[in-house]
Motif scaffolding. Structure first.
Motif, PDB file in Angstrom:
ATOM      1  N   PRO A 164       2.461   2.283 -34.214  1.00 33.71           N
ATOM      2  CA  PRO A 164       2.335   2.441 -34.991  1.00 33.71           C
ATOM      3  C   PRO A 164       0.245   1.761 -35.195  1.00 33.71           C
ATOM      4  O   PRO A 164       1.322   0.450 -35.337  1.00 33.71           O
ATOM      5  N   GLN A 165      -1.095   2.154 -35.459  1.00 30.40           N
ATOM      6  CA  GLN A 165      -1.772   0.715 -35.778  1.00 30.40           C
ATOM      7  C   GLN A 165      -1.977   0.386 -34.037  1.00 30.40           C
ATOM      8  O   GLN A 165      -2.859  -0.976 -34.541  1.00 30.40           O
ATOM      9  N   GLY A 166      -1.317   0.761 -32.883  1.00 35.36           N
ATOM     10  CA  GLY A 166      -1.351   0.262 -32.095  1.00 35.36           C
ATOM     11  C   GLY A 166      -2.139   1.020 -31.160  1.00 35.36           C
ATOM     12  O   GLY A 166      -2.450   1.980 -31.033  1.00 35.36           O
ATOM     13  N   ARG A 167      -2.986   0.276 -30.405  1.00 36.83           N
ATOM     14  CA  ARG A 167      -4.131   0.068 -28.941  1.00 36.83           C
ATOM     15  C   ARG A 167      -3.909  -1.121 -28.326  1.00 36.83           C
ATOM     16  O   ARG A 167      -4.669  -2.070 -28.642  1.00 36.83           O
ATOM     17  N   ARG A 168      -3.763  -0.108 -27.133  1.00 40.98           N
ATOM     18  CA  ARG A 168      -3.746  -1.028 -26.477  1.00 40.98           C
ATOM     19  C   ARG A 168      -4.943  -1.425 -24.754  1.00 40.98           C
ATOM     20  O   ARG A 168      -4.531   0.356 -24.807  1.00 40.98           O
ATOM     21  N   TRP A 169      -5.050  -2.169 -25.001  1.00 33.24           N
ATOM     22  CA  TRP A 169      -6.574  -1.801 -23.459  1.00 33.24           C
ATOM     23  C   TRP A 169      -5.827  -2.327 -22.619  1.00 33.24           C
ATOM     24  O   TRP A 169      -4.946  -3.897 -22.510  1.00 33.24           O
ATOM     25  N   GLY A 170      -6.370  -1.573 -21.313  1.00 34.32           N
ATOM     26  CA  GLY A 170      -5.784  -2.195 -19.936  1.00 34.32           C
ATOM     27  C   GLY A 170      -6.836  -1.970 -18.882  1.00 34.32           C
ATOM     28  O   GLY A 170      -8.114  -0.507 -19.064  1.00 34.32           O
ATOM     29  N   PHE A 171      -6.282  -2.537 -17.333  1.00 30.19           N
ATOM     30  CA  PHE A 171      -7.079  -1.640 -16.598  1.00 30.19           C
ATOM     31  C   PHE A 171      -6.469  -1.732 -14.967  1.00 30.19           C
ATOM     32  O   PHE A 171      -5.410  -2.764 -15.160  1.00 30.19           O
ATOM     33  N   GLU A 172      -6.986  -1.516 -14.479  1.00 27.76           N
ATOM     34  CA  GLU A 172      -5.865  -1.171 -13.166  1.00 27.76           C
ATOM     35  C   GLU A 172      -6.562  -1.007 -12.029  1.00 27.76           C
ATOM     36  O   GLU A 172      -7.820  -0.081 -12.252  1.00 27.76           O
ATOM     37  N   TYR A 173      -6.232  -1.709 -10.713  1.00 28.70           N
ATOM     38  CA  TYR A 173      -7.438  -2.344  -9.767  1.00 28.70           C
ATOM     39  C   TYR A 173      -6.496  -1.824  -8.284  1.00 28.70           C
ATOM     40  O   TYR A 173      -5.561  -2.433  -8.155  1.00 28.70           O
ATOM     41  N   THR A 174      -6.986  -0.835  -7.646  1.00 27.57           N
ATOM     42  CA  THR A 174      -6.133  -0.602  -6.998  1.00 27.57           C
ATOM     43  C   THR A 174      -6.707  -1.066  -5.080  1.00 27.57           C
ATOM     44  O   THR A 174      -8.106  -0.600  -4.532  1.00 27.57           O
ATOM     45  N   ILE A 175      -5.377  -0.842  -4.607  1.00 30.53           N
ATOM     46  CA  ILE A 175      -6.123  -1.283  -3.077  1.00 30.53           C
ATOM     47  C   ILE A 175      -4.760  -0.587  -2.384  1.00 30.53           C
ATOM     48  O   ILE A 175      -3.284  -0.994  -1.927  1.00 30.53           O
ATOM     49  N   PRO A 176      -5.188   0.401  -1.733  1.00 34.27           N
ATOM     50  CA  PRO A 176      -3.932   1.341  -0.796  1.00 34.27           C
ATOM     51  C   PRO A 176      -3.996   1.249   0.157  1.00 34.27           C
ATOM     52  O   PRO A 176      -4.829  -0.391   1.115  1.00 34.27           O
ATOM     53  N   ILE A 177      -2.876   0.974   1.194  1.00 32.60           N
ATOM     54  CA  ILE A 177      -2.346   0.210   1.628  1.00 32.60           C
ATOM     55  C   ILE A 177      -1.978   1.286   3.140  1.00 32.60           C
ATOM     56  O   ILE A 177      -0.917   1.557   2.895  1.00 32.60           O
ATOM     57  N   SER A 178      -2.678   1.687   4.160  1.00 31.63           N
ATOM     58  CA  SER A 178      -1.990   2.747   6.060  1.00 31.63           C
ATOM     59  C   SER A 178      -2.077   1.798   6.271  1.00 31.63           C
ATOM     60  O   SER A 178      -2.419   1.580   7.618  1.00 31.63           O
ATOM     61  N   LEU A 179      -0.074   1.456   6.803  1.00 30.92           N
ATOM     62  CA  LEU A 179       0.646   1.304   7.466  1.00 30.92           C
ATOM     63  C   LEU A 179       0.322   1.777   9.095  1.00 30.92           C
ATOM     64  O   LEU A 179       0.158   1.737   9.741  1.00 30.92           O
ATOM     65  N   GLY A 180      -0.135   3.057   9.102  1.00 33.37           N
ATOM     66  CA  GLY A 180      -0.074   3.726   9.462  1.00 33.37           C
ATOM     67  C   GLY A 180      -1.795   4.137  10.310  1.00 33.37           C
ATOM     68  O   GLY A 180      -1.877   3.885  11.623  1.00 33.37           O
ATOM     69  N   GLY A 181      -2.711   3.114   9.114  1.00 30.75           N
ATOM     70  CA  GLY A 181      -4.189   3.157   9.781  1.00 30.75           C
ATOM     71  C   GLY A 181      -3.813   1.004  10.305  1.00 30.75           C
ATOM     72  O   GLY A 181      -4.528   1.369  11.569  1.00 30.75           O
ATOM     73  N   HIS A 182      -3.361   0.774   9.776  1.00 28.85           N
ATOM     74  CA  HIS A 182      -3.228  -0.779  10.874  1.00 28.85           C
ATOM     75  C   HIS A 182      -2.335  -1.192  11.441  1.00 28.85           C
ATOM     76  O   HIS A 182      -3.152  -2.021  11.887  1.00 28.85           O
ATOM     77  N   PHE A 183      -1.269  -0.569  11.785  1.00 25.99           N
ATOM     78  CA  PHE A 183      -0.875  -0.355  12.925  1.00 25.99           C
ATOM     79  C   PHE A 183      -0.267   0.346  13.784  1.00 25.99           C
ATOM     80  O   PHE A 183       0.317   0.821  14.430  1.00 25.99           O
ATOM     81  N   GLY A 184      -1.362   1.250  14.519  1.00 27.44           N
ATOM     82  CA  GLY A 184      -1.851   2.188  15.672  1.00 27.44           C
ATOM     83  C   GLY A 184      -1.478   3.104  15.001  1.00 27.44           C
ATOM     84  O   GLY A 184      -0.981   3.981  15.819  1.00 27.44           O
ATOM     85  N   GLY A 185      -1.090   4.189  14.019  1.00 27.71           N
ATOM     86  CA  GLY A 185      -1.156   5.271  13.319  1.00 27.71           C
ATOM     87  C   GLY A 185      -1.825   6.260  14.509  1.00 27.71           C
ATOM     88  O   GLY A 185      -2.589   5.712  15.423  1.00 27.71           O
ATOM     89  N   ARG A 186      -0.843   7.402  14.295  1.00 31.27           N
ATOM     90  CA  ARG A 186      -1.971   8.455  15.055  1.00 31.27           C
ATOM     91  C   ARG A 186      -3.138   8.966  15.081  1.00 31.27           C
ATOM     92  O   ARG A 186      -3.494   8.861  13.672  1.00 31.27           O
ATOM     93  N   ARG A 187      -3.834   9.109  15.454  1.00 31.54           N
ATOM     94  CA  ARG A 187      -5.792   9.122  15.803  1.00 31.54           C
ATOM     95  C   ARG A 187      -5.535  10.666  15.827  1.00 31.54           C
ATOM     96  O   ARG A 187      -5.026  11.418  17.018  1.00 31.54           O
ATOM     97  N   PRO A 188      -6.759  10.920  15.455  1.00 33.09           N
ATOM     98  CA  PRO A 188      -7.617  12.914  15.655  1.00 33.09           C
ATOM     99  C   PRO A 188      -6.894  12.563  17.358  1.00 33.09           C
ATOM    100  O   PRO A 188      -8.261  11.938  18.226  1.00 33.09           O
ATOM    101  N   GLU A 189      -7.134  13.567  18.471  1.00 33.22           N
ATOM    102  CA  GLU A 189      -6.964  14.103  19.620  1.00 33.22           C
ATOM    103  C   GLU A 189      -8.016  14.364  19.470  1.00 33.22           C
ATOM    104  O   GLU A 189      -9.151  15.076  19.094  1.00 33.22           O
TER     105      GLU A 189
END
Length: 271
Positions: free
Chosen positions: A130-155
Motif C-alpha cells: 500500500p502506498q509503496g513505489r520502488r524504482w530500480g534499474f537493471e543492466y545486463t551483461i550476457p556471457i556466452s561461454l561457447g563464444g568465448h571458449f571455442g563454441g561451434r562456428r557456422p560451417e
C-alpha cells in the motif's frame, strides 16, 4: 528451476515456461506457469502461481498478465499486474512497469522499472505494498561461454539466416566470420579477381565490414588498391551477412567501425 519446454520460435503456438522453488522464509513450495505469445512487435503473457503456505500461512494462488511492446530495435516498453485469486480488502494488486533499452553495438541492455511489489520472490511479486513505489534499474551483461571458449562456428557453405547486399556474379572465394571476440576469422584471406568474400555475423554484436580510409580512426585502416572503390557494409546485426565482389587485384585492409580500436581488422588479398 526454470525451463521452457515449448517455444514459439520452434513452431509451437506459444512459449511455455515453468518456474518452481522453495521459499525458506515462508516455508512454502512456490510454482509459476507462464504462457506467452508474440504478435508482431508486442509479446503478451499470462501468469499463474501457486503457494503451499503463502507468507507462512495457508495455501493460496495468484494470476496475472503483462506485455512487452517493442518500439524499435533499441527501445521497448513493458508492464504487468498480478493479483491473489482470493485477494482480501487490505491486499493490493502487484504491478510493475518499465522501459527497456538496448545498448547499440553491444548485447547489453538497461531496464528502468517502477513497482509496488516489495520483493522479487514469487510471493513478493504477487502482493502490492500500500502506498509503496520502488524504482530500480537493471543492466545486463550476457556471457556466452561457447563464444568465448571455442563454441561451434557456422560451417563453411552453411546458409546464413539473413542477407544484406548479396551480389550476383562471381563465385564466393572465402567466408569470414565476425565473432564475439571482436575478430574477423580468418583475418586474412586470398581470393582471385572476380571472386567475392562472404562475411557472416554469427556474434551477439553489431559489426561492420568497412574498407574506406575516410571512415577509419587509425592510419592504414580501410586502404584499398589504386582503381578500387572503397566500400562499407553498414550495420550488420547478429545473423546478417554481407558479400562483396573484388574486381581489382591488390591488398584491401578493412575494419569494423565500432570495434576498430579493439583491433577488429582484416585483410583481403586479391590475385
Amino acid at each position: 528451476m526454470a525451463r521452457a519446454p515449448v517455444e514459439q520460435a520452434a513452431g509451437a503456438p506459444m512459449d511455455v515456461a515453468v518456474h518452481a522453488g522453495y521459499n525458506d522464509a515462508s516455508r512454502s513450495w512456490d510454482g509459476e506457469l507462464t504462457l506467452a505469445r508474440a504478435l508482431g512487435p508486442i509479446r503478451l503473457f499470462g501468469i499463474g502461481r501457486t503457494f503451499s503456505a503463502f507468507r507462512a500461512g495457508t495455501g493460496r494462488s495468484a494470476a496475472g498478465g503483462g506485455f512487452t511492446l517493442r518500439l524499435n530495435q533499441y527501445v521497448a516498453l513493458a508492464g504487468d499486474a498480478v493479483t491473489l485469486v482470493d485477494r482480501r480488502a487490505n491486499e493490493d494488486v502487484a504491478w510493475s512497469a518499465g522501459v527497456q533499452l538496448g545498448i547499440p553495438y553491444t548485447p547489453h541492455t538497461l531496464a528502468v522499472t517502477v513497482s509496488n511489489a516489495n520483493t522479487t520472490t514469487l510471493e513478493g511479486a504477487s502482493l502490492g505494498v500500500p502506498q509503496g513505489r520502488r524504482w530500480g534499474f537493471e543492466y545486463t551483461i550476457p556471457i556466452s561461454l561457447g563464444g568465448h571458449f571455442g563454441g561451434r562456428r557456422p560451417e563453411n557453405g552453411s546458409a546464413p539466416a539473413m542477407g544484406l547486399a548479396l551480389q550476383a556474379g562471381g563465385s564466393i572465394g572465402a567466408e569470414v566470420h565476425l565473432t564475439n571476440q571482436l575478430r574477423f576469422v580468418p583475418d586474412t584471406v586470398r581470393i582471385k579477381v572476380g571472386q567475392s568474400v562472404l562475411w557472416i555475423n554469427g556474434s551477439a554484436f553489431i559489426h561492420t565490414v568497412t574498407a574506406d580510409a575516410r571512415l577509419a580512426q587509425r592510419v592504414g585502416d580501410g586502404r584499398v588498391p589504386a582503381g578500387a572503390t572503397p566500400f562499407s557494409s553498414g550495420d550488420l546485426s547478429p545473423g546478417m551477412v554481407f558479400e562483396h565482389v573484388f574486381h581489382v587485384p591488390g591488398e584491401y585492409r578493412y575494419f569494423c567501425i565500432p570495434h576498430e580500436a579493439s583491433g577488429m581488422r582484416g585483410t583481403i588479398i586479391v590475385e
